[in-house]
Design a protein around this motif. Structure first.
Motif, PDB file in Angstrom:
ATOM      1  N   TYR A 182     -14.454   6.187  -2.721  1.00  0.00           N
ATOM      2  CA  TYR A 182     -13.270   6.637  -2.002  1.00  0.00           C
ATOM      3  C   TYR A 182     -13.436   6.426  -0.504  1.00  0.00           C
ATOM      4  O   TYR A 182     -14.558   6.317   0.011  1.00  0.00           O
ATOM      5  CB  TYR A 182     -12.934   8.099  -2.291  1.00  0.00           C
ATOM      6  N   VAL A 183     -12.301   6.338   0.197  1.00  0.00           N
ATOM      7  CA  VAL A 183     -12.266   6.081   1.634  1.00  0.00           C
ATOM      8  C   VAL A 183     -11.566   7.255   2.324  1.00  0.00           C
ATOM      9  O   VAL A 183     -11.115   8.201   1.676  1.00  0.00           O
ATOM     10  CB  VAL A 183     -11.528   4.764   1.940  1.00  0.00           C
ATOM     11  N   LEU A 184     -11.476   7.190   3.654  1.00  0.00           N
ATOM     12  CA  LEU A 184     -10.821   8.244   4.428  1.00  0.00           C
ATOM     13  C   LEU A 184      -9.398   7.820   4.772  1.00  0.00           C
ATOM     14  O   LEU A 184      -9.175   6.717   5.276  1.00  0.00           O
ATOM     15  CB  LEU A 184     -11.604   8.523   5.712  1.00  0.00           C
ATOM     16  N   LYS A 185      -8.442   8.713   4.477  1.00  0.00           N
ATOM     17  CA  LYS A 185      -7.047   8.410   4.757  1.00  0.00           C
ATOM     18  C   LYS A 185      -6.410   9.485   5.637  1.00  0.00           C
ATOM     19  O   LYS A 185      -6.979  10.560   5.845  1.00  0.00           O
ATOM     20  CB  LYS A 185      -6.264   8.248   3.450  1.00  0.00           C
ATOM     21  N   LYS A 197       3.329  10.408  -0.477  1.00  0.00           N
ATOM     22  CA  LYS A 197       2.645  10.094  -1.724  1.00  0.00           C
ATOM     23  C   LYS A 197       1.336   9.351  -1.493  1.00  0.00           C
ATOM     24  O   LYS A 197       0.421   9.413  -2.320  1.00  0.00           O
ATOM     25  CB  LYS A 197       3.560   9.265  -2.632  1.00  0.00           C
ATOM     26  N   GLU A 198       1.261   8.613  -0.406  1.00  0.00           N
ATOM     27  CA  GLU A 198       0.034   7.889  -0.083  1.00  0.00           C
ATOM     28  C   GLU A 198      -0.231   7.992   1.403  1.00  0.00           C
ATOM     29  O   GLU A 198       0.690   8.107   2.205  1.00  0.00           O
ATOM     30  CB  GLU A 198       0.135   6.413  -0.511  1.00  0.00           C
ATOM     31  N   GLY A 199      -1.511   7.946   1.769  1.00  0.00           N
ATOM     32  CA  GLY A 199      -1.891   8.008   3.161  1.00  0.00           C
ATOM     33  C   GLY A 199      -2.276   6.644   3.704  1.00  0.00           C
ATOM     34  O   GLY A 199      -2.328   5.650   2.969  1.00  0.00           O
ATOM     35  N   ARG A 200      -2.552   6.620   4.961  1.00  0.00           N
ATOM     36  CA  ARG A 200      -2.983   5.403   5.655  1.00  0.00           C
ATOM     37  C   ARG A 200      -4.499   5.395   5.741  1.00  0.00           C
ATOM     38  O   ARG A 200      -5.108   6.378   6.173  1.00  0.00           O
ATOM     39  CB  ARG A 200      -2.379   5.372   7.058  1.00  0.00           C
ATOM     40  N   THR A 201      -5.119   4.301   5.333  1.00  0.00           N
ATOM     41  CA  THR A 201      -6.576   4.202   5.431  1.00  0.00           C
ATOM     42  C   THR A 201      -6.988   4.124   6.898  1.00  0.00           C
ATOM     43  O   THR A 201      -6.531   3.254   7.637  1.00  0.00           O
ATOM     44  CB  THR A 201      -7.099   2.961   4.684  1.00  0.00           C
ATOM     45  N   VAL A 202      -7.852   5.054   7.316  1.00  0.00           N
ATOM     46  CA  VAL A 202      -8.281   5.079   8.713  1.00  0.00           C
ATOM     47  C   VAL A 202      -9.798   4.881   8.857  1.00  0.00           C
ATOM     48  O   VAL A 202     -10.286   4.637   9.958  1.00  0.00           O
ATOM     49  CB  VAL A 202      -7.859   6.396   9.405  1.00  0.00           C
ATOM     50  N   LEU A 203     -10.533   4.997   7.766  1.00  0.00           N
ATOM     51  CA  LEU A 203     -11.963   4.715   7.801  1.00  0.00           C
ATOM     52  C   LEU A 203     -12.347   4.131   6.447  1.00  0.00           C
ATOM     53  O   LEU A 203     -12.244   4.814   5.418  1.00  0.00           O
ATOM     54  CB  LEU A 203     -12.770   5.981   8.088  1.00  0.00           C
TER      55      LEU A 203
END
Length: 312
Positions: A182-185, A197-203
């Motif tokens: 998993y990544v950071l959003k 519903k979905e976030g933006r990948t920031v890391l």
């Protein structure tokens, strides 16, 4: 940064069947001028977690002032997203005095080991008891975030609820065991309840060794920079280490992991792993609460910042 480790603050003491082991994901909250309320999850004999609080002295966080008499809330009803554990991750006070607690709900899987989605509970009595806003997650699964939308951290700024969280759908085999990826959003909300519903990948993950990030924690420096404290999961170690990053906008991050300055100590409770850093500034001091080996098996600890020389 240089930190002085002050040691374990609170260790599981088997005070009740719901508090047999662990003290996971310490989440400090300045209750008043004299008290830091550390929300933490204790586990029963089946490793099912429920949140409690440990009050510590704001001027001496190794000094325990009191421990909550029981869980702040129970696990969810059977089939709920949090029916196998509630892990407090972020706490924020609203202008009307209520306290929002964002938590990761733990649900066992059949074809995957588990799922983590985010719930929200509210306290109207200064953090003594919490009630769910709803039985379902406030971060429900989506096409690109099917298994994980957890580890939430909420920062309220200019009337906006800003959320950083870990998200993903994938698993991979590491040394014969399925492990999450998993990544950071990042996402925003006007009321803290309704989220995209979905976030933006920031890391994103870097290199071939990283496969996940632990609960993010955000502070803001005197010069206006966002500071990100987080945990990094690596294939080679199979255990968390702490990371650090900076940003001008909370979205574009410059990783400065080598400057975190807080690592494992051989022969100690954090000899193999160190994770879930949570930083609070109080009375001119900066403290970092964290867990060590096996996700806080021996309790949660605190360190004091003695110098902070972050490169430009």
């Amino acid at each position: 940064m240089h930190w002085e480790k002050l040691g374990i603050v609170y260790a599981p003491d088997e005070r009740a069947p719901w508090a047999v082991s662990h003290a996971m994901v310490p989440t400090p909250f300045l209750l008043n001028d004299n008290t830091i309320r550390v929300f933490v999850t204790l586990c029963d004999a089946n490793f099912v977690g429920r949140p409690v609080y440990v009050d510590v002295d704001a001027r001496d966080p190794k000094k325990i002032l009191g421990v909550g008499p029981g869980p702040l809330m129970d696990i969810g009803v059977p089939s709920a997203f949090d029916d196998n554990g509630v892990l407090t991750c972020s706490v924020t006070r609203l202008d009307d005095g209520r306290i929002f607690m964002y938590y990761a709900g733990f649900e066992l899987g059949v074809k995957v080991r588990y799922k983590l989605l985010t719930g929200l509970a509210v306290s109207s009595d200064n953090g003594e008891r919490f009630e769910r806003v709803q039985q379902t997650p406030v971060l429900e699964r989506s096409d690109s975030e099917m298994t994980f939308r957890g580890g939430p951290f909420v920062f309220r700024e200019d009337g906006v609820f800003k959320l950083w969280y870990v998200a993903g759908s994938g698993w991979e085999m590491i040394d014969g065991k399925p492990m999450p990826v998993y990544v950071l959003k990042y996402a925003e909300s006007s009321d803290g309840v309704q989220w995209p519903k979905e976030g933006r990948t920031v890391l994103d993950l870097t290199g071939s060794d990283e496969h996940g990030f632990g609960r993010p924690w955000i502070t803001k420096s005197a010069n206006g920079k966002y500071q990100l404290y987080y945990s990094i999961r690596r294939r080679s170690l199979r255990a968390y280490r702490l990371g650090y990053a900076e940003s001008d906008d909370g979205i574009h991050w410059l990783r400065k992991d080598d400057e975190m300055g807080l690592d494992v100590t051989p022969g100690s409770f954090d000899s193999d792993a160190i994770m879930y850093s949570a930083v609070i500034n109080v009375h001119g001091q900066t403290y970092c609460f964290y867990n060590g080996n096996e996700f806080g098996r021996d309790g949660f600890a605190v360190a004091r910042l003695t110098s902070a020389q972050i490169s430009a």
